[in-house]
Design an enzyme around this catalytic site. Structure first.
Site, PDB file in Angstrom:
ATOM      1  N   GLU A  86       0.839  -1.200   0.000  1.00  0.00           N
ATOM      2  CA  GLU A  86       0.000   0.000   0.000  1.00  0.00           C
ATOM      3  C   GLU A  86       0.873   1.248   0.000  1.00  0.00           C
ATOM      4  OE1 GLU A  86      -2.713   0.495   3.311  1.00  0.00           O
ATOM      5  OE2 GLU A  86      -3.668   2.244   2.381  1.00  0.00           O
ATOM      6  N   GLU A 101     -12.045   2.869   4.512  1.00  0.00           N
ATOM      7  CA  GLU A 101     -11.195   2.833   5.703  1.00  0.00           C
ATOM      8  C   GLU A 101     -11.394   4.177   6.381  1.00  0.00           C
ATOM      9  OE1 GLU A 101      -6.479   1.927   6.465  1.00  0.00           O
ATOM     10  OE2 GLU A 101      -7.016   3.446   5.027  1.00  0.00           O
TER      11      GLU A 101
HETATM   12 MN   LIG Z   1      -5.253   2.926   3.533  1.00  0.00          MN
END
Ligand SMILES: [Mn+2]
Length: 293
Positions: free
Chosen positions: A149, A243
């Site tokens: 990520e 998120e």
């Molecule tokens: Mn994230």
């Protein structure tokens, strides 16, 4: 035809996953999500077999994510800490497979929040790649993809952009290494949203649909249309997830520097956000939205 699986990170409700969190799987389904992202941070608290059973009962898919810290940092100068990172990642991969997931992602390549006071030289990339190569080889027979990520410069010195994630992926050189983008971080680091999404798409394993201020998607600076256009143009078929957090514990607040409320409640933020994302999805790629459950 754009087929997306909508996922939610339970950070909306808790930062410590344990068997006391299992009801959140049903709560996520009730809010309209098809998948839940299990945080692998305090591993001793997580019971993958119980997650697998509950997810099956609820008809939910699972994926897992983590953020490495200074006790298991793939980029540590100390070989013992890098060894710890290898063992930590392998354990996370085993747990992901055991809970029935095929994607394990997040800040897998370095300790989150780590800052250097000099330019990171090639050694840091090599160290990270060595650890992740072993992790990927461990993950492959279990059918697990390991994601990288890309996050912003204030939270890591290594992978801030899609291009850097692709570079690290090339260095690792294993087929089951995936790229994970997050619109919140992209808003800080990328020139636009369309091209990095398109470029990452062949390797994309997850996408955090976070707004530029981490509030409700649609209320900030992220160009959602560009993201959906790129996903559609690339025929991406996989998960995208929210998120977000409102009622969060102090430790997470400190890590994310979130000191103001972005919505009245996490449930409000998630349901308004999901509604908005599905609307953009439908507008950009008509009639390809999988029917709401
Ligand atoms: Mn994230």
């Amino acid at each position: 035809m754009l087929q997306l699986t909508y996922c939610v990170h339970p950070l909306a409700w808790t930062s410590r996953w344990s068997n006391a969190s299992l009801d959140l799987i049903g709560r996520a389904r009730e809010l309209g999500f098809d998948m839940i992202e299990i945080p692998l941070l305090e591993l001793d608290l997580v019971d993958p077999a119980a997650i697998r059973r509950r997810a099956l009962d609820e008809g939910m898919q699972v994926c897992a994510s983590t953020a490495c810290d200074e006790t298991h940092d793939p980029t540590s100068e100390d070989p013992a800490i890098r060894r710890q990172a290898r063992e930590f990642l392998k354990r996370c991969i085993d747990m992901t497979a055991e809970m029935g997931g095929t994607v394990f992602t997040g800040v897998t390549y370095s300790a989150i929040g780590r800052r250097l006071n000099q330019m990171p030289d090639q050694r840091y990339w090599q160290w990270s790649a060595e650890v992740l190569k072993e992790a990927a080889r461990h993950a492959r027979p279990a059918g697990v993809t390991v994601g990288l990520e890309a996050i912003n410069r204030y939270e890591t010195f290594l992978v801030n952009t899609c291009n850097q994630a692709l570079q690290l992926r090339e260095l690792i050189d294993e087929p089951n290494i995936g790229i994970h983008l997050d619109a919140y971080h992209m808003n800080i680091e990328e020139d636009d949203f369309y091209s990095p999404t398109l470029k990452a798409a062949p390797y994309l394993c997850h996408y955090h649909m976070s707004e530029s201020h981490r509030g409700v998607p649609g209320g900030g600076r992220v160009d959602w249309e560009q993201i959906y256009r790129a996903l559609n143009d690339a025929n991406y078929c996989g998960s995208v997830g929210m998120e977000s957090f409102v009622e969060i514990v102090p430790a997470m607040q400190a890590a994310s520097c979130m000191w103001r409320k972005m919505a009245n409640s996490s449930d409000q933020l998630l349901s308004d956000g999901l509604k908005y994302l599905r609307k953009v999805h439908e507008r950009v790629c008509p009639s390809t939205v999988t029917s709401a459950r």
